[in-house]
Each structure stands twice: as structure tokens, then as C-alpha cells.
Design a protein around this motif. Structure first.
Motif, PDB file in Angstrom:
ATOM      1  N   GLY A 266       0.699  -1.237  -0.161  1.00 38.34           N
ATOM      2  CA  GLY A 266       0.245   0.014  -0.073  1.00 38.34           C
ATOM      3  C   GLY A 266       0.872   1.154  -0.054  1.00 38.34           C
ATOM      4  N   LEU A 267       2.019   1.169  -0.027  1.00 40.86           N
ATOM      5  CA  LEU A 267       3.126   2.313  -0.073  1.00 40.86           C
ATOM      6  C   LEU A 267       3.763   2.568  -1.084  1.00 40.86           C
ATOM      7  CD1 LEU A 267       4.709   1.502   3.474  1.00 40.86           C
ATOM      8  CD2 LEU A 267       2.666   3.272   3.069  1.00 40.86           C
ATOM      9  N   PHE A 268       4.085   3.675  -1.462  1.00 34.25           N
ATOM     10  CA  PHE A 268       4.930   4.221  -2.573  1.00 34.25           C
ATOM     11  C   PHE A 268       6.377   4.100  -2.147  1.00 34.25           C
ATOM     12  CE2 PHE A 268       6.901   7.694  -4.871  1.00 34.25           C
ATOM     13  CZ  PHE A 268       7.525   7.286  -5.825  1.00 34.25           C
ATOM     14  N   TRP A 269       7.189   3.693  -3.034  1.00 34.91           N
ATOM     15  CA  TRP A 269       8.606   3.344  -2.597  1.00 34.91           C
ATOM     16  C   TRP A 269       9.459   4.161  -3.620  1.00 34.91           C
ATOM     17  CZ3 TRP A 269      10.172   0.298   1.728  1.00 34.91           C
ATOM     18  CH2 TRP A 269       9.220  -0.543   2.050  1.00 34.91           C
ATOM     19  N   PRO A 270       9.828   5.388  -3.196  1.00 33.41           N
ATOM     20  CA  PRO A 270      10.522   6.315  -4.306  1.00 33.41           C
ATOM     21  C   PRO A 270      11.841   5.697  -4.500  1.00 33.41           C
ATOM     22  CG  PRO A 270       9.802   7.408  -2.428  1.00 33.41           C
ATOM     23  CD  PRO A 270       9.451   6.239  -2.188  1.00 33.41           C
ATOM     24  N   GLY A 271      12.386   5.757  -5.969  1.00 34.02           N
ATOM     25  CA  GLY A 271      13.926   5.365  -6.173  1.00 34.02           C
ATOM     26  C   GLY A 271      13.727   3.793  -6.535  1.00 34.02           C
ATOM     27  N   GLU A 272      12.826   3.185  -6.115  1.00 35.50           N
ATOM     28  CA  GLU A 272      12.643   1.634  -6.525  1.00 35.50           C
ATOM     29  C   GLU A 272      11.952   1.258  -7.764  1.00 35.50           C
ATOM     30  OE1 GLU A 272      14.381  -0.577  -4.749  1.00 35.50           O
ATOM     31  OE2 GLU A 272      14.808   0.492  -3.047  1.00 35.50           O
TER      32      GLU A 272
ATOM     33  N   SER B  96      -3.615  -2.144   8.311  1.00 30.80           N
ATOM     34  CA  SER B  96      -4.736  -2.432   9.318  1.00 30.80           C
ATOM     35  C   SER B  96      -5.849  -1.551   9.272  1.00 30.80           C
ATOM     36  CB  SER B  96      -4.078  -2.172  10.732  1.00 30.80           C
ATOM     37  OG  SER B  96      -3.111  -3.170  10.648  1.00 30.80           O
ATOM     38  N   ALA B  97      -5.721  -0.315   8.627  1.00 27.72           N
ATOM     39  CA  ALA B  97      -6.645   0.781   8.769  1.00 27.72           C
ATOM     40  C   ALA B  97      -7.626   0.570   7.625  1.00 27.72           C
ATOM     41  CB  ALA B  97      -6.130   2.110   8.595  1.00 27.72           C
ATOM     42  N   VAL B  98      -7.149   0.095   6.427  1.00 30.05           N
ATOM     43  CA  VAL B  98      -8.085  -0.331   5.488  1.00 30.05           C
ATOM     44  C   VAL B  98      -8.789  -1.435   5.705  1.00 30.05           C
ATOM     45  CG1 VAL B  98      -8.103  -1.176   3.027  1.00 30.05           C
ATOM     46  CG2 VAL B  98      -6.375   0.511   3.793  1.00 30.05           C
TER      47      VAL B  98
ATOM     48  N   VAL C   1      -3.006  -6.233  10.683  1.00 24.15           N
ATOM     49  CA  VAL C   1      -2.228  -6.732   9.815  1.00 24.15           C
ATOM     50  C   VAL C   1      -0.826  -6.659  10.207  1.00 24.15           C
ATOM     51  CG1 VAL C   1      -1.695  -6.692   7.431  1.00 24.15           C
ATOM     52  CG2 VAL C   1      -3.986  -6.301   7.940  1.00 24.15           C
ATOM     53  N   SER C   2       0.086  -7.754   9.961  1.00 17.62           N
ATOM     54  CA  SER C   2       1.546  -7.648  10.167  1.00 17.62           C
ATOM     55  C   SER C   2       2.241  -8.225   8.975  1.00 17.62           C
ATOM     56  CB  SER C   2       1.843  -8.577  11.550  1.00 17.62           C
ATOM     57  OG  SER C   2       3.160  -8.464  11.635  1.00 17.62           O
TER      58      SER C   2
END
Length: 385
Positions: free
Chosen positions: A249-255, A344-346, A351-352
Motif C-alpha cells: 500500500g506504500l509508494f517506494w521512491p527510487g525503486e 490495518s486501517a484499510v 495486519v502484520s
């Protein structure tokens, strides 16, 4: 010191239970791994206000019952009335209202207790819960012949808890000249009025083996079902160096990003597969096909929200999810807490996500892509019929 609660509940569990035929006092017979007494205390603890609890049990079981129980435990006697009197003797000073409840009515909902307390406060006298009598009632002579039909509109099937002002109940017990079947009859004998409030069908009394079977059936139908599922997803890294990486769910800049019809978020996709599989509602491919133009380039959060909606429509909620991300990059641990919180919020549940490598083995170990394995627990209410 905290003030003494104004309400005390005496739970009567001193009966022998001979009609149950299990060679064990009735309140100590187990239903699905817990005793009837233990289950009868659940609604007492679920009342809207704090209460003092007094439990009356057979003398031989006082020490066993008292161990680890936050309640006063006293020995009962030969009759129910004598057992209630033993409980009354240890009700804390400062108590204003006493409820007397049969442990055998283990599934009485907390709202019945609250209803009785409110009515005692409103009326200033005894209150009992009851249900209208629905069967036709006949008066029968000693020889078995029917004498008459009794007007059932004037009848009520009485349940517990029965509630009373402490002073009135204590006086009624002091003046009692005989043994009565319930506390309301004793109070009426002492000249005090008693009113009826709505009872509940779940407040049936466990007395026979058939009643025990009914209790077990009720428990099976009311308990949530829990199901687990496993989901796996893998995507290769894109050959397009400008492709963004979205992961957990996260954006990973530079990857470099992952190839796929959507954003290729293997963590989100594996979670969706696990949830759908656990609930028996298909899989990622059948629910979110690549032919859907709305999903082109869609982020994992879109799939997760839709999956949660699909589950909810069928009566399921997410219990928890655990995900193992497998790959050489990106370095996941610095953003683990961020990813866990977002997912977890979504999903509205814990969630782990953890990450590991394959020590160079296979295509993932060679850095060609990423794989995620998710395990999910979903919870749903059993549907009868």
C-alpha cells in the motif's frame, strides 16, 4: 476505596442436577468446554453498571469455585430458598437492589438484567422477567380428566433474574413461614407488590438432558465461525525503469516497480487472495480480472477495500492477517510499522507484514521480482437453516 455498587446479583448454583443425570452438580456441567456457572456469569459481567456478585454453590465446591473468581462464594443449603438466604447474608453493605438469578438460565442476555434493575428503581418494588404463555392450558382433575381451560392471557412464564429492593427481600426472608418456589412468591406473601417486565426466549432453564442439548445447539448457532485462508502472489520487476514501486500500500521512491495489469502490489494481492479463500468467495483472478479497465494501474488499497466489501456483504469480517514478503529489495524493515498501520486501517483489523530473502535461491533470490504469502483469519456468524 471505590464505592460499593448499588446492585448485587446472587447467582444460585447449589442444585444437585439429578434430572440432568450426569453425576455432577448441574452448574458445574460443561457446555463446549465451559461450565454452566461460568457461562451464567457472562451476562452479569456484561451489565451496564458495576455490580457485586455473590455465588452460591454446593459446600464441597466452595473452595474450587472461589479460586480465581472475583465474587463472594458461599455454601448453599438443602433448598433454593435457604441457598438464597445464604447469599443474602453476605451481600455488601450499601447495596440497594438485589437480583437473584438461577445459574441454570445461563444464556439470559445482559439487557434482561438491566431491564429488571431499571424497573425496580422506577417502581420501588419487586420485578420479575417473564414471557407470555403460548400453549393452551388445561385444569386437570386427580383422575386425569380435564376440568376447564385456563385463560392464558392472564398467565406469565416466569424467569430470572428477579430483582427487589434489598430491604423488602430481607424482610420477606425474615418473615417466611414456608418454602416458596421463587423469591417473587415469598415477597408477595410478605405483602409487597411484584411487577413483570419482558423476559427473553434465551433465558430457558437447563434442567434435563434435552435442555442441555438445546443449550449446546444455541451456542453452536450463536458462536462466530472462524476460517483461515492462504494467498500467494508474485510479480517480476518491470523492464520499464520509470515504473513506480507500490508495495504493502506504500509508494517506494527510487525503486523499480513491478509488472502487472495493476500496480503489482504483491502484498495487497496476496492478502486479497487469502481473505477471499478463507471466506469461500473466490480468488483474486475471479473477482478482479485483467479485463476490467477500471483496475488498470489500480493500487493495492483499491483491491483491499473492495475485498473487504465483498466479505461484509456475505457476513464476514477480517480477524487478522499475517504476510511474509520474500525478496532482496526494497529494504522493508524501516517502513514496516507504516505499512502495518496503513493495511490495518484499510481492513479494520490487525495486519502484520514481515520480510525475508531466499539467500539467492530461485528467481526471487536472483532479484527478478517479489513474492508474498499471506495468511488470513475471517470471522462470520453461522447462518441457521
Amino acid at each position: 476505596m471505590p464505592a460499593t455498587p448499588s446492585v448485587a446479583v446472587i447467582v444460585v448454583a447449589a442444585g444437585s442436577g439429578t434430572r440432568l443425570g450426569l453425576n455432577r452438580p448441574k452448574a458445574f456441567v460443561e457446555i463446549a468446554g465451559r461450565t454452566i456457572l461460568s457461562r451464567s456469569l457472562d451476562p452479569v459481567r456484561g451489565m451496564a453498571e458495576p455490580v457485586s456478585i455473590v455465588v452460591v454453590v454446593p459446600e464441597a465446591l466452595v473452595a474450587e469455585t472461589a479460586a480465581g473468581l472475583d465474587a463472594a462464594v458461599v455454601a448453599g443449603a438443602a433448598t433454593r430458598q435457604q441457598s438464597v438466604a445464604a447469599g443474602l447474608a453476605v451481600v455488601p453493605e450499601g447495596t440497594e437492589i438485589v437480583l437473584v438469578h438461577d445459574a441454570a438460565r445461563a444464556f439470559t442476555p445482559p439487557e434482561v438484567f438491566d431491564r429488571v434493575v431499571a424497573a425496580v428503581r422506577a417502581t420501588g418494588h419487586g420485578v420479575i422477567p417473564g414471557l407470555p404463555v403460548t400453549d393452551t392450558i388445561k385444569g386437570v382433575a386427580a383422575d386425569g380428566t380435564v376440568r376447564d381451560t385456563i385463560d392464558r392471557s392472564t398467565l406469565t412464564a416466569v424467569q430470572t433474574p428477579q430483582g427487589f429492593p434489598l430491604g423488602q427481600l430481607t424482610e420477606a426472608y425474615r418473615l417466611a413461614a414456608g418454602d416458596f418456589t421463587d423469591d417473587a412468591a415469598l415477597l408477595r406473601e410478605a405483602g409487597h407488590p411484584v411487577s413483570v417486565v419482558a423476559g427473553d426466549g434465551r433465558s430457558f432453564k437447563i434442567t434435563t438432558a434435552d435442555d442441555l442439548g438445546r443449550a449446546e445447539d444455541l451456542l453452536r448457532r450463536s458462536l462466530p465461525t472462524m476460517r483461515t485462508g492462504v494467498g500467494v502472489d508474485a510479480h517480476a520487476f518491470s523492464t520499464d525503469e520509470g515504473e513506480e514501486l507500490w508495495l504493502a500500500g506504500l509508494f517506494w521512491p527510487g525503486e523499480r516497480g513491478l509488472s502487472g495489469h495493476s500496480d503489482g502490489d504483491v502484498v495487497a494481492h496476496a492478502i486479497c487472495d487469502a481473505l477471499l479463500g478463507a471466506s469461500g468467495l473466490g480468488d483474486l483472478g475471479s473477482r478482479f480480472g485483467t479485463a476490467d479497465p477500471e483496475l488498470a494501474g489500480a493500487h493495492g488499497e483499491v483491491f483491499l477495500r473492495r475485498t473487504r466489501q465483498i466479505l461484509a456483504a456475505e457476513g464476514f469480517t477480517v480477524g487478522n492477517v499475517s504476510v511474509q514478503l520474500i525478496g532482496n529489495r526494497p529494504r522493508f524493515s524501516p517502513r514496516k510499522a507504516e505499512a502495518d498501520a496503513l493495511l490495518s486501517a484499510v481492513l479494520g483489523a490487525p495486519v502484520s507484514v514481515s520480510a525475508t530473502t531466499t539467500d539467492g535461491l530461485g528467481s526471487v533470490g536472483r532479484g527478478e521480482g517479489l513474492t508474498a504469502i499471506a495468511t488470513a483469519l475471517v470471522v462470520g456468524v453461522t447462518r441457521s437453516g
